[in-house]
Design a protein around this motif. Structure first.
Motif, mmCIF file in Angstrom:
data_model
loop_
_atom_site.group_PDB
_atom_site.id
_atom_site.type_symbol
_atom_site.label_atom_id
_atom_site.label_comp_id
_atom_site.label_asym_id
_atom_site.label_seq_id
_atom_site.Cartn_x
_atom_site.Cartn_y
_atom_site.Cartn_z
ATOM 1 N N ALA A 1 0.815 -1.216 0.000
ATOM 2 C CA ALA A 1 0.000 0.000 0.000
ATOM 3 C C ALA A 1 0.851 1.270 0.000
ATOM 4 O O ALA A 1 0.553 2.226 -0.731
ATOM 5 C CB ALA A 1 -0.939 -0.014 1.202
ATOM 6 N N ALA A 2 1.891 1.316 0.830
ATOM 7 C CA ALA A 2 2.712 2.524 0.913
ATOM 8 C C ALA A 2 3.347 2.860 -0.433
ATOM 9 O O ALA A 2 3.434 4.038 -0.823
ATOM 10 C CB ALA A 2 3.798 2.343 1.978
ATOM 11 N N ASP A 3 3.775 1.835 -1.164
ATOM 12 C CA ASP A 3 4.403 2.071 -2.472
ATOM 13 C C ASP A 3 3.374 2.452 -3.530
ATOM 14 O O ASP A 3 3.689 3.186 -4.474
ATOM 15 C CB ASP A 3 5.178 0.826 -2.913
ATOM 16 C CG ASP A 3 6.438 0.614 -2.088
ATOM 17 O OD1 ASP A 3 6.872 1.578 -1.422
ATOM 18 O OD2 ASP A 3 6.974 -0.504 -2.097
ATOM 19 N N ILE A 4 2.137 1.947 -3.385
ATOM 20 C CA ILE A 4 1.064 2.357 -4.296
ATOM 21 C C ILE A 4 0.837 3.859 -4.176
ATOM 22 O O ILE A 4 0.765 4.580 -5.167
ATOM 23 C CB ILE A 4 -0.237 1.595 -3.992
ATOM 24 C CG1 ILE A 4 -0.084 0.101 -4.309
ATOM 25 C CG2 ILE A 4 -1.403 2.182 -4.791
ATOM 26 C CD1 ILE A 4 -1.262 -0.748 -3.864
ATOM 27 N N VAL A 5 0.738 4.344 -2.936
ATOM 28 C CA VAL A 5 0.537 5.770 -2.694
ATOM 29 C C VAL A 5 1.699 6.570 -3.269
ATOM 30 O O VAL A 5 1.503 7.599 -3.936
ATOM 31 C CB VAL A 5 0.380 6.050 -1.186
ATOM 32 C CG1 VAL A 5 0.345 7.553 -0.914
ATOM 33 C CG2 VAL A 5 -0.878 5.390 -0.655
ATOM 34 N N ARG A 6 2.919 6.113 -3.044
ATOM 35 C CA ARG A 6 4.098 6.828 -3.520
ATOM 36 C C ARG A 6 4.126 6.888 -5.050
ATOM 37 O O ARG A 6 4.393 7.946 -5.633
ATOM 38 C CB ARG A 6 5.360 6.135 -3.003
ATOM 39 C CG ARG A 6 6.652 6.877 -3.318
ATOM 40 C CD ARG A 6 7.863 6.154 -2.766
ATOM 41 N NE ARG A 6 7.737 5.928 -1.330
ATOM 42 C CZ ARG A 6 7.579 4.733 -0.755
ATOM 43 N NH1 ARG A 6 7.531 3.634 -1.512
ATOM 44 N NH2 ARG A 6 7.469 4.610 0.541
ATOM 45 N N MET A 7 3.822 5.759 -5.691
ATOM 46 C CA MET A 7 3.861 5.714 -7.156
ATOM 47 C C MET A 7 2.810 6.639 -7.768
ATOM 48 O O MET A 7 3.103 7.395 -8.702
ATOM 49 C CB MET A 7 3.621 4.286 -7.636
ATOM 50 C CG MET A 7 3.755 4.127 -9.152
ATOM 51 S SD MET A 7 2.872 2.703 -9.790
ATOM 52 C CE MET A 7 1.177 3.281 -9.658
ATOM 53 N N LEU A 8 1.594 6.598 -7.236
ATOM 54 C CA LEU A 8 0.543 7.447 -7.779
ATOM 55 C C LEU A 8 0.835 8.924 -7.537
ATOM 56 O O LEU A 8 0.560 9.775 -8.391
ATOM 57 C CB LEU A 8 -0.808 7.066 -7.167
ATOM 58 C CG LEU A 8 -1.327 5.660 -7.529
ATOM 59 C CD1 LEU A 8 -2.655 5.385 -6.832
ATOM 60 C CD2 LEU A 8 -1.473 5.505 -9.036
ATOM 61 N N THR A 9 1.428 9.237 -6.386
ATOM 62 C CA THR A 9 1.803 10.620 -6.085
ATOM 63 C C THR A 9 2.851 11.117 -7.073
ATOM 64 O O THR A 9 2.785 12.265 -7.540
ATOM 65 C CB THR A 9 2.332 10.738 -4.657
ATOM 66 O OG1 THR A 9 1.300 10.338 -3.732
ATOM 67 C CG2 THR A 9 2.740 12.169 -4.338
ATOM 68 N N GLU A 10 3.802 10.260 -7.413
ATOM 69 C CA GLU A 10 4.834 10.633 -8.374
ATOM 70 C C GLU A 10 4.234 10.975 -9.741
ATOM 71 O O GLU A 10 4.756 11.834 -10.461
ATOM 72 C CB GLU A 10 5.849 9.494 -8.523
ATOM 73 C CG GLU A 10 6.744 9.315 -7.297
ATOM 74 C CD GLU A 10 7.634 8.090 -7.420
ATOM 75 O OE1 GLU A 10 7.463 7.320 -8.399
ATOM 76 O OE2 GLU A 10 8.492 7.895 -6.535
ATOM 77 N N HIS A 11 3.131 10.310 -10.088
ATOM 78 C CA HIS A 11 2.471 10.571 -11.371
ATOM 79 C C HIS A 11 1.376 11.619 -11.239
ATOM 80 O O HIS A 11 0.635 11.864 -12.192
ATOM 81 C CB HIS A 11 1.884 9.273 -11.934
ATOM 82 C CG HIS A 11 2.919 8.294 -12.404
ATOM 83 N ND1 HIS A 11 3.761 8.558 -13.459
ATOM 84 C CD2 HIS A 11 3.263 7.058 -11.945
ATOM 85 C CE1 HIS A 11 4.562 7.516 -13.656
ATOM 86 N NE2 HIS A 11 4.280 6.598 -12.751
ATOM 87 N N ARG A 12 1.276 12.228 -10.062
ATOM 88 C CA ARG A 12 0.275 13.268 -9.782
ATOM 89 C C ARG A 12 -1.147 12.753 -9.999
ATOM 90 O O ARG A 12 -2.015 13.432 -10.538
ATOM 91 C CB ARG A 12 0.545 14.518 -10.628
ATOM 92 C CG ARG A 12 1.865 15.202 -10.264
ATOM 93 C CD ARG A 12 2.168 16.426 -11.113
ATOM 94 N NE ARG A 12 2.474 16.044 -12.487
ATOM 95 C CZ ARG A 12 1.731 16.368 -13.525
ATOM 96 N NH1 ARG A 12 0.631 17.098 -13.367
ATOM 97 N NH2 ARG A 12 2.064 15.996 -14.742
#
Length: 220
Positions: free
Chosen positions: A160-171
């Motif tokens: 979950a933490a990496d999902i949030v990080r990845m989506l944040t990186e793609h705005r």
């Protein structure tokens, strides 16, 4: 954030499930007509919320099939101006995977007229999320159990933490759905998720007929 869904009824008054609607409308030409009605009503809800001083997004689900229907495009393009509220059209991941250049061209036209898009029914992260962002996608919808358990990707299970990080990186904004209890909510908030929905926040409510009714001299 809010979501507008259409409820179709049988002749005797019983509600049709979403699966029944999809199966019945598949290949019949009915789905674009159903989706036109959804867009019209979602736009009216958005305008009413905007007139009441609200800011945010109104989401409604549309089938990829409707993007190839010129009547749907014409109707949708005329409903994009909703004041301080914006309309967000959500599509199933399985459909987005097989979008043709024609689908993408229609998305571009809708984005130019003011729409944003959301990815729904997500089962894995094997997609080009940067490209989705360039196509006008702003949100990714994940059910709480799927989000908390992690999603498969070519490199393995993504927590979950990496999902949030990845989506944040793609705005891309993350909306977590089907939040049913405080324990789930606490875990989801712990990952920094800001948008959610589910039975914990209350049951769906019928929109008053006066809100979704066609304005005078207009055709619903």
């Amino acid at each position: 954030q809010c979501e507008v869904a259409a409820r179709l009824l049988r002749a005797e008054g019983a509600a049709l499930g979403q699966g029944e609607v999809t199966r019945s409308a598949l290949g019949s030409g009915l789905r674009p007509r159903i989706d036109m009605a959804r867009i019209l009503r979602a736009a009216r809800v958005a305008r009413r919320l905007g007139d009441g001083g609200r800011n945010g997004s109104v989401l409604t689900a549309i089938a990829g099939e409707s993007l190839t229907d010129h009547r749907f495009l014409s109707t949708a393009s005329g409903e994009s101006k909703t004041g301080s509220m914006r309309l967000v059209i959500s599509f199933q991941q399985a459909e987005v995977r097989i979008f043709s250049p024609g689908h993408v061209q229609t998305l571009s036209a809708l984005a130019a007229s003011g729409f944003s898009f959301a990815l729904d029914g997500v089962t894995d992260l094997d997609m080009d999320f940067g490209e989705l962002k360039r196509m006008g996608f702003e949100f990714v919808n994940l059910d709480a159990p799927v989000f908390l358990e992690g999603l498969p990707a070519p490199s393995g299970l993504v927590p979950a933490a990496d999902i949030v990080r990845m989506l944040t990186e793609h705005r891309l904004g993350l909306i977590v759905g089907h939040i049913d209890d405080d324990w789930q909510l606490a875990r989801i908030l712990g990952f920094g998720v800001l948008l959610g929905r589910g039975s914990l926040f209350g049951a769906p409510r019928l929109v008053k007929q006066e809100v979704v009714a066609a304005p005078p001299n207009a055709v619903a």
